[in-house]
Design a protein around this motif. Sequence first.
Motif, mmCIF file in Angstrom:
data_model
loop_
_atom_site.group_PDB
_atom_site.id
_atom_site.type_symbol
_atom_site.label_atom_id
_atom_site.label_comp_id
_atom_site.label_asym_id
_atom_site.label_seq_id
_atom_site.Cartn_x
_atom_site.Cartn_y
_atom_site.Cartn_z
ATOM 1 N N LEU A 126 0.832 -1.204 0.000
ATOM 2 C CA LEU A 126 0.000 0.000 0.000
ATOM 3 C C LEU A 126 0.868 1.257 0.000
ATOM 4 O O LEU A 126 0.581 2.234 -0.717
ATOM 5 C CB LEU A 126 -0.918 0.005 1.219
ATOM 6 C CG LEU A 126 -1.829 1.235 1.356
ATOM 7 C CD1 LEU A 126 -2.778 1.352 0.174
ATOM 8 C CD2 LEU A 126 -2.612 1.170 2.668
ATOM 9 N N ALA A 127 1.935 1.244 0.782
ATOM 10 C CA ALA A 127 2.843 2.395 0.816
ATOM 11 C C ALA A 127 3.468 2.634 -0.553
ATOM 12 O O ALA A 127 3.607 3.778 -0.995
ATOM 13 C CB ALA A 127 3.930 2.164 1.868
ATOM 14 N N SER A 128 3.827 1.548 -1.229
ATOM 15 C CA SER A 128 4.387 1.665 -2.571
ATOM 16 C C SER A 128 3.364 2.217 -3.551
ATOM 17 O O SER A 128 3.667 3.079 -4.388
ATOM 18 C CB SER A 128 4.880 0.286 -3.037
ATOM 19 O OG SER A 128 5.382 0.347 -4.353
ATOM 20 N N LEU A 129 2.124 1.736 -3.448
ATOM 21 C CA LEU A 129 1.036 2.223 -4.311
ATOM 22 C C LEU A 129 0.813 3.724 -4.111
ATOM 23 O O LEU A 129 0.734 4.491 -5.085
ATOM 24 C CB LEU A 129 -0.241 1.440 -4.009
ATOM 25 C CG LEU A 129 -1.473 1.647 -4.910
ATOM 26 C CD1 LEU A 129 -2.430 0.466 -4.761
ATOM 27 C CD2 LEU A 129 -2.230 2.934 -4.590
ATOM 28 N N VAL A 130 0.720 4.131 -2.857
ATOM 29 C CA VAL A 130 0.504 5.549 -2.557
ATOM 30 C C VAL A 130 1.691 6.384 -3.027
ATOM 31 O O VAL A 130 1.523 7.481 -3.585
ATOM 32 C CB VAL A 130 0.266 5.746 -1.043
ATOM 33 C CG1 VAL A 130 0.270 7.227 -0.675
ATOM 34 C CG2 VAL A 130 -1.050 5.103 -0.636
ATOM 35 N N GLY A 131 2.893 5.859 -2.832
ATOM 36 C CA GLY A 131 4.091 6.580 -3.244
ATOM 37 C C GLY A 131 4.119 6.863 -4.733
ATOM 38 O O GLY A 131 4.458 7.972 -5.160
ATOM 39 N N TYR A 132 3.760 5.853 -5.531
ATOM 40 C CA TYR A 132 3.794 6.034 -6.986
ATOM 41 C C TYR A 132 2.564 6.762 -7.505
ATOM 42 O O TYR A 132 2.672 7.740 -8.261
ATOM 43 C CB TYR A 132 3.921 4.680 -7.686
ATOM 44 C CG TYR A 132 3.870 4.802 -9.199
ATOM 45 C CD1 TYR A 132 4.972 5.279 -9.905
ATOM 46 C CD2 TYR A 132 2.724 4.460 -9.918
ATOM 47 C CE1 TYR A 132 4.931 5.413 -11.282
ATOM 48 C CE2 TYR A 132 2.671 4.596 -11.296
ATOM 49 C CZ TYR A 132 3.778 5.068 -11.976
ATOM 50 O OH TYR A 132 3.726 5.213 -13.340
ATOM 51 N N LEU A 153 11.847 5.322 -5.263
ATOM 52 C CA LEU A 153 11.789 4.380 -4.145
ATOM 53 C C LEU A 153 10.550 3.501 -4.208
ATOM 54 O O LEU A 153 10.598 2.311 -3.882
ATOM 55 C CB LEU A 153 11.831 5.148 -2.815
ATOM 56 C CG LEU A 153 11.976 4.307 -1.545
ATOM 57 C CD1 LEU A 153 13.260 3.474 -1.603
ATOM 58 C CD2 LEU A 153 11.981 5.200 -0.320
ATOM 59 N N ALA A 154 9.416 4.085 -4.649
ATOM 60 C CA ALA A 154 8.178 3.300 -4.744
ATOM 61 C C ALA A 154 8.321 2.190 -5.772
ATOM 62 O O ALA A 154 7.892 1.057 -5.554
ATOM 63 C CB ALA A 154 7.014 4.218 -5.110
ATOM 64 N N GLY A 155 8.950 2.509 -6.903
ATOM 65 C CA GLY A 155 9.128 1.496 -7.943
ATOM 66 C C GLY A 155 10.184 0.466 -7.612
ATOM 67 O O GLY A 155 10.259 -0.587 -8.253
ATOM 68 N N ALA A 156 11.010 0.757 -6.595
ATOM 69 C CA ALA A 156 12.077 -0.166 -6.210
ATOM 70 C C ALA A 156 11.622 -1.205 -5.197
ATOM 71 O O ALA A 156 12.376 -2.112 -4.849
ATOM 72 C CB ALA A 156 13.261 0.625 -5.641
ATOM 73 N N ALA A 157 10.392 -1.095 -4.727
ATOM 74 C CA ALA A 157 9.915 -1.929 -3.616
ATOM 75 C C ALA A 157 9.625 -3.399 -3.948
ATOM 76 O O ALA A 157 9.676 -4.234 -3.033
ATOM 77 C CB ALA A 157 8.656 -1.297 -3.019
#
Length: 303
Positions: A126-132, A153-157
């Motif tokens: 979810l954090a990655s989704l929100v980040g991107y 960073l979001a795409g690197a997760a």
Amino acid sequence: MTEQASISNHDVAGWRDYLELTKPNVVALMLLTSLIGMLLAVPGMVPINILILGNLGIALCAGSAAAVNHLVDRKVDLKMARTFNRPIAKGRIDPTKAILFAAVLGLAGMAILMVWVNHLTAWLTLASLVGYAFIYTFWLKRATPQNIVIGGLAGAAPPLLGWVAVTGEVHGHALLLVLIIFAWTPPHFWALAVHRKEEYANAKIPMLPVTHGEAYTKIQILLYTFILIAVTLLPYATHMLNELYLLGAVVLGIGFLYYAVAMMRNKNKNAGMDAFKYSIVYLMALFVVMLLDHYLLPTNIVS
């Protein structure tokens, strides 16, 4: 009458348009790194239910984030050759339907991860989704020429998400995988941005070549390539992986360096696109070499 019918049929969204909203090629690369993150986390085989459901949940959330990106960028997409025919930009999919589609994908992905994988994976996804989808797409992309560095960073997760799906915890080796993709993202995307500089300028997106010029961007690509090569040596230096990986990382890194130098020399107008294409092959090959090393030269990586 025939021409009107043809236009009407063209404007009706099909399943391919909804698939395009999810950016399937990007998600496929993310799933490769997620899958390999899972496999690197354990000496043997990953439980099949985690392998399938973990990647499915991650893929659905990634597709949701991609759909939000299409929605937010629909006006910008019309100004760029590579994106002008996207389904929302061209009106084949109504923005309201796109929002609903993104919500369904995101909720389904989160439910799968929460119920059948583990809560930590779900929250990190979810954090990655929100980040991107929100921090990068809504704000960073238009706010700073360092957008791709910070937002990367979001795409690197994904490899971390895969690792956590199997182990239920964040491990230092998983963070190394994140660091590799984080260092890879700027030279990967800036190579494309150099090639598409005029389109980004027309769309008023402050990509580095637009704000600082091509020469400066090419220097940054070269410097980040050196950083990437150094970072890719860390899995060997920390005894996460062995000599097979080291050989692969060095050879692939030299290839990346070749394309970065070719851009600096400025003798080929397609050097940026060539570097961009190689960067995709590079990341795929690097992670495959990790997997080969992991199974052919096994070592205890989780302490």
